[in-house]
Design a protein around this motif. Structure first.
Motif, PDB file in Angstrom:
ATOM      1  N   THR A  65       0.507  -1.149   0.052  1.00 56.97           N
ATOM      2  CA  THR A  65      -0.161   0.035   0.136  1.00 56.97           C
ATOM      3  C   THR A  65       0.966   1.232  -0.144  1.00 56.97           C
ATOM      4  O   THR A  65       0.789   2.202  -0.675  1.00 56.97           O
ATOM      5  CB  THR A  65      -0.858  -0.038   1.190  1.00 56.97           C
ATOM      6  N   LEU A  66       1.755   1.255   0.751  1.00 56.71           N
ATOM      7  CA  LEU A  66       2.929   2.464   0.868  1.00 56.71           C
ATOM      8  C   LEU A  66       3.629   2.474  -0.513  1.00 56.71           C
ATOM      9  O   LEU A  66       3.837   3.620  -0.840  1.00 56.71           O
ATOM     10  CB  LEU A  66       4.032   2.403   1.969  1.00 56.71           C
ATOM     11  N   VAL A  67       3.910   1.448  -1.184  1.00 57.76           N
ATOM     12  CA  VAL A  67       4.495   1.561  -2.404  1.00 57.76           C
ATOM     13  C   VAL A  67       3.459   2.226  -3.368  1.00 57.76           C
ATOM     14  O   VAL A  67       4.070   3.280  -4.239  1.00 57.76           O
ATOM     15  CB  VAL A  67       4.828   0.234  -3.011  1.00 57.76           C
ATOM     16  N   LYS A  68       2.313   1.883  -3.350  1.00 64.11           N
ATOM     17  CA  LYS A  68       1.117   2.451  -4.362  1.00 64.11           C
ATOM     18  C   LYS A  68       1.165   4.130  -3.990  1.00 64.11           C
ATOM     19  O   LYS A  68       0.989   4.800  -4.973  1.00 64.11           O
ATOM     20  CB  LYS A  68      -0.232   1.912  -3.869  1.00 64.11           C
ATOM     21  N   VAL A  69       1.289   4.555  -2.681  1.00 62.83           N
ATOM     22  CA  VAL A  69       1.321   5.950  -2.284  1.00 62.83           C
ATOM     23  C   VAL A  69       2.580   6.548  -3.021  1.00 62.83           C
ATOM     24  O   VAL A  69       2.312   7.337  -3.684  1.00 62.83           O
ATOM     25  CB  VAL A  69       1.308   6.009  -0.634  1.00 62.83           C
ATOM     26  N   GLY A  70       3.725   5.534  -2.840  1.00 62.32           N
ATOM     27  CA  GLY A  70       4.927   6.376  -3.382  1.00 62.32           C
ATOM     28  C   GLY A  70       5.102   6.292  -4.821  1.00 62.32           C
ATOM     29  O   GLY A  70       5.591   7.268  -5.614  1.00 62.32           O
ATOM     30  N   LEU A  71       3.996   5.627  -5.804  1.00 59.12           N
ATOM     31  CA  LEU A  71       3.915   5.778  -6.970  1.00 59.12           C
ATOM     32  C   LEU A  71       3.001   6.697  -7.630  1.00 59.12           C
ATOM     33  O   LEU A  71       2.930   7.164  -8.555  1.00 59.12           O
ATOM     34  CB  LEU A  71       3.728   4.309  -7.713  1.00 59.12           C
ATOM     35  N   GLY A  72       2.403   7.330  -6.539  1.00 59.55           N
ATOM     36  CA  GLY A  72       1.425   8.349  -6.840  1.00 59.55           C
ATOM     37  C   GLY A  72       0.046   7.998  -6.894  1.00 59.55           C
ATOM     38  O   GLY A  72      -0.813   8.539  -7.554  1.00 59.55           O
ATOM     39  N   VAL A  73      -0.107   6.535  -7.073  1.00 65.84           N
ATOM     40  CA  VAL A  73      -1.451   5.988  -7.159  1.00 65.84           C
ATOM     41  C   VAL A  73      -2.531   6.387  -6.199  1.00 65.84           C
ATOM     42  O   VAL A  73      -3.864   6.746  -6.461  1.00 65.84           O
ATOM     43  CB  VAL A  73      -1.379   4.376  -7.451  1.00 65.84           C
ATOM     44  N   TYR A  74      -2.381   6.375  -4.992  1.00 65.93           N
ATOM     45  CA  TYR A  74      -2.980   6.900  -3.821  1.00 65.93           C
ATOM     46  C   TYR A  74      -2.303   8.113  -3.268  1.00 65.93           C
ATOM     47  O   TYR A  74      -1.088   8.002  -3.032  1.00 65.93           O
ATOM     48  CB  TYR A  74      -2.971   5.728  -2.665  1.00 65.93           C
ATOM     49  N   PRO A  75      -3.155   9.135  -2.773  1.00 68.22           N
ATOM     50  CA  PRO A  75      -2.711  10.122  -2.162  1.00 68.22           C
ATOM     51  C   PRO A  75      -2.452   9.566  -0.651  1.00 68.22           C
ATOM     52  O   PRO A  75      -2.911   8.591  -0.214  1.00 68.22           O
ATOM     53  CB  PRO A  75      -3.627  11.239  -2.028  1.00 68.22           C
ATOM     54  N   PRO A  76      -1.479  10.166   0.112  1.00 70.97           N
ATOM     55  CA  PRO A  76      -1.024   9.669   1.522  1.00 70.97           C
ATOM     56  C   PRO A  76      -2.550   9.532   2.349  1.00 70.97           C
ATOM     57  O   PRO A  76      -2.451   8.626   2.979  1.00 70.97           O
ATOM     58  CB  PRO A  76      -0.263  10.600   2.009  1.00 70.97           C
ATOM     59  N   GLU A  77      -3.305  10.284   2.319  1.00 70.44           N
ATOM     60  CA  GLU A  77      -4.496  10.337   3.384  1.00 70.44           C
ATOM     61  C   GLU A  77      -5.374   9.388   2.904  1.00 70.44           C
ATOM     62  O   GLU A  77      -6.002   8.971   3.545  1.00 70.44           O
ATOM     63  CB  GLU A  77      -4.968  11.801   3.367  1.00 70.44           C
ATOM     64  N   HIS A  78      -5.208   8.820   1.774  1.00 70.42           N
ATOM     65  CA  HIS A  78      -6.133   7.643   1.241  1.00 70.42           C
ATOM     66  C   HIS A  78      -6.158   6.462   2.250  1.00 70.42           C
ATOM     67  O   HIS A  78      -6.748   5.893   2.479  1.00 70.42           O
ATOM     68  CB  HIS A  78      -5.857   7.253  -0.171  1.00 70.42           C
ATOM     69  N   VAL A  79      -4.828   6.381   2.710  1.00 70.38           N
ATOM     70  CA  VAL A  79      -4.825   5.364   3.641  1.00 70.38           C
ATOM     71  C   VAL A  79      -5.701   5.078   4.964  1.00 70.38           C
ATOM     72  O   VAL A  79      -5.973   4.275   5.278  1.00 70.38           O
ATOM     73  CB  VAL A  79      -3.301   5.184   4.339  1.00 70.38           C
ATOM     74  N   LYS A  80      -6.005   6.300   5.290  1.00 66.39           N
ATOM     75  CA  LYS A  80      -7.132   6.575   6.247  1.00 66.39           C
ATOM     76  C   LYS A  80      -8.518   5.718   5.671  1.00 66.39           C
ATOM     77  O   LYS A  80      -9.067   4.833   6.687  1.00 66.39           O
ATOM     78  CB  LYS A  80      -7.356   7.973   6.716  1.00 66.39           C
ATOM     79  N   GLU A  81      -8.695   6.137   4.650  1.00 66.39           N
ATOM     80  CA  GLU A  81      -9.994   5.273   3.939  1.00 66.39           C
ATOM     81  C   GLU A  81      -9.615   4.283   3.798  1.00 66.39           C
ATOM     82  O   GLU A  81     -10.817   3.281   4.027  1.00 66.39           O
ATOM     83  CB  GLU A  81     -10.007   6.192   2.631  1.00 66.39           C
ATOM     84  N   ILE A  82      -8.521   3.446   3.506  1.00 69.95           N
ATOM     85  CA  ILE A  82      -8.350   2.128   3.180  1.00 69.95           C
ATOM     86  C   ILE A  82      -8.643   1.402   4.776  1.00 69.95           C
ATOM     87  O   ILE A  82      -9.283   0.260   4.912  1.00 69.95           O
ATOM     88  CB  ILE A  82      -6.801   1.768   2.865  1.00 69.95           C
ATOM     89  N   LEU A  83      -8.222   2.034   5.865  1.00 71.72           N
ATOM     90  CA  LEU A  83      -8.304   1.343   7.231  1.00 71.72           C
ATOM     91  C   LEU A  83      -9.850   1.327   7.560  1.00 71.72           C
ATOM     92  O   LEU A  83     -10.446   0.400   8.122  1.00 71.72           O
ATOM     93  CB  LEU A  83      -7.642   2.500   8.128  1.00 71.72           C
ATOM     94  N   ASP A  84     -10.645   2.347   7.284  1.00 71.25           N
ATOM     95  CA  ASP A  84     -11.940   2.568   7.455  1.00 71.25           C
ATOM     96  C   ASP A  84     -12.721   1.612   6.710  1.00 71.25           C
ATOM     97  O   ASP A  84     -13.830   1.115   7.305  1.00 71.25           O
ATOM     98  CB  ASP A  84     -12.609   4.123   7.281  1.00 71.25           C
ATOM     99  N   ALA A  85     -12.339   1.333   5.471  1.00 74.31           N
ATOM    100  CA  ALA A  85     -13.282   0.203   4.410  1.00 74.31           C
ATOM    101  C   ALA A  85     -13.199  -0.922   5.361  1.00 74.31           C
ATOM    102  O   ALA A  85     -14.179  -1.757   5.017  1.00 74.31           O
ATOM    103  CB  ALA A  85     -12.452   0.224   3.230  1.00 74.31           C
ATOM    104  N   ARG A  86     -12.284  -1.407   6.038  1.00 77.10           N
ATOM    105  CA  ARG A  86     -12.318  -2.832   6.614  1.00 77.10           C
ATOM    106  C   ARG A  86     -12.551  -3.954   5.697  1.00 77.10           C
ATOM    107  O   ARG A  86     -13.218  -4.781   5.673  1.00 77.10           O
ATOM    108  CB  ARG A  86     -13.311  -2.827   7.791  1.00 77.10           C
ATOM    109  N   ASP A  87     -11.783  -3.966   4.459  1.00 80.20           N
ATOM    110  CA  ASP A  87     -12.140  -4.662   3.462  1.00 80.20           C
ATOM    111  C   ASP A  87     -10.721  -5.059   2.592  1.00 80.20           C
ATOM    112  O   ASP A  87      -9.913  -3.801   2.202  1.00 80.20           O
ATOM    113  CB  ASP A  87     -13.089  -3.913   2.384  1.00 80.20           C
ATOM    114  N   ARG A  88     -10.254  -6.066   2.485  1.00 80.45           N
ATOM    115  CA  ARG A  88      -8.850  -6.331   1.938  1.00 80.45           C
ATOM    116  C   ARG A  88      -8.950  -5.813   0.181  1.00 80.45           C
ATOM    117  O   ARG A  88      -7.683  -5.349   0.003  1.00 80.45           O
ATOM    118  CB  ARG A  88      -8.731  -7.869   1.758  1.00 80.45           C
ATOM    119  N   MET A  89     -10.086  -5.481  -0.379  1.00 82.05           N
ATOM    120  CA  MET A  89     -10.057  -5.064  -1.682  1.00 82.05           C
ATOM    121  C   MET A  89      -9.707  -3.615  -1.822  1.00 82.05           C
ATOM    122  O   MET A  89      -9.170  -3.044  -2.629  1.00 82.05           O
ATOM    123  CB  MET A  89     -11.358  -5.144  -2.145  1.00 82.05           C
TER     124      MET A  89
END
Lengths: 255, 255
Positions: A202-226
């Motif tokens: 996930t951090l690599v996707k942020v590093g590549l610019g696919v996700y903005p850093p703050e998107h990680v919070k949304e990923i946590l909240d989703a509670r979904d491996r997808m």
């Protein structure tokens, strides 16, 4: 009968992980075989961390019970003589018969190495994840902050896990960079199946610019491996330390 | 016809060194085979450093002549696709047809890694020399000073070398230590057969207290291989850089 604790370092490259399985050789299997030969008893170790195929360890922990007269701290020397040179016992000692490396609380430390440059370096290939595209290191650091603390890490748990409680605490998640090598240092009270590798992916996707850093919070909240990134390759991961409370390890001896 | 220069990184673990020989697979042989397949011509590379069996390289240099229309700087991509992952071309470029990697003056840099602790670490085993006995790092540094500069290094040359002039200049010989890993960094205008490994083996004897640091001067003066220490294992050694004068590399193109 006494209980012996081992700290075991291994190069995971040539093993199908820790846990015994029918399809290939594992670290647990090699330890059981060599310990049984050495101590002339049937030995079955209990491991702390069932590392996946290809994951390395500097100090995984295992215990076993034995009637041997060899002092606990000498077992490592005799055992190392029999082990292949990609498995090395770092310490051996007698512990409480009640000490169980998975049931007792522990603080686990992992490191993950990412080699980020134009060309792969053969000397690093077995122990790091080579990423050709340039990674934005500062953004990765920014994203990591969202993961520190107590969270439900269900989004960072591979399917196939039988765990029901997916809340874990990450105490430390530090990223450092030296030349082209990014080191991710992570400490927590426990990790779900593939959790560190999914965090890294996930951090690599942020590093590549696919996700903005703050998107990680949304990923946590989703509670979904997808919602999270792919799991990063095993070879970049190493289990560095498992720390226990002294009372759990030595309990009976102190009574 | 044009001349192409390659900078080649390799993990020497699974090779019988650089130079083609009947008893095992070598880096030179693999390069010739893969280049010939790629370019559909018979290619024979000329290497700068004929590293020994088990020695690693981050940037050995080789040249070859070809009629290909592939631009020099693109060859590395096509070649890397065909090479095993323990050999990786770092750069490829067109150079002067007169440039010869062994006949032109160069400055070579090697590094040697010694792991000095009680227990071996499997993740370091392929790329360092494990020494169990504690080494006196300060004494090793003291001894190294005697080797810097222009000297006759005959005492540090293995038998079997056909070289008659054994005078070489060491520009830099630096020892640093991080945790349990000692790194020996050495730069010079050329090295005799096994010279770096014999220097390291001699410094280890100083570190063990077998020789006092100043004994290294006597070893130099003896001009006799029997006076120096054993050669340290190949796996700890890596060729880091070979630097040439720009005029030698590009000469014709600048005319």
């Amino acid at each position: 009968m006494k209980r012996i604790m081992l700290e075991i370092a291994y190069d995971g490259t040539n093993y199908c992980g820790w846990q015994i399985q029918p399809n290939g050789i594992t670290v647990e299997e090699v330890l059981n075989k060599k310990l049984s030969e050495l101590l002339k008893e049937e030995i079955a170790v209990i491991g702390a961390s069932r590392t996946d195929s290809g994951v390395h360890a500097l100090a995984n922990v295992a215990v076993f019970d034995t009637n041997t007269k060899i002092p606990g701290d000498k077992i490592k020397f005799a055992l190392n003589q029999r082990l292949p040179n990609d498995i090395r016992i770092q310490t051996s000692k007698e512990v409480s018969p009640q000490f169980h490396p998975r049931r007792c609380n522990s603080r686990k430390t992992y490191e993950y190495y990412i080699l980020n440059r134009r060309m792969d370096i053969p000397l690093e290939r077995l122990y790091s994840y080579f990423v050709y595209m340039p990674l934005d290191f500062e953004k990765m650091k920014e994203a990591a902050v969202y993961l520190v603390g107590e969270h439900d890490f269900m989004s960072f748990c591979s399917a196939g896990s039988q765990v029901t409680d997916t809340v874990r605490t990450i105490y430390v998640l530090d990223l450092t960079k030296e030349n082209d090598m990014i080191k991710i240092h992570i400490e927590g009270n426990g990790f779900l199946y593939n959790m560190v590798r999914i965090i890294v992916g996930t951090l690599v996707k942020v590093g590549l610019g696919v996700y903005p850093p703050e998107h990680v919070k949304e990923i946590l909240d989703a509670r979904d491996r997808m919602a999270s990134g792919p799991k990063a390759p095993a070879r970049g991961l190493r289990l560095v330390q498992i720390a226990y409370n002294k009372e759990d390890v030595y309990q009976t001896k102190m009574e």
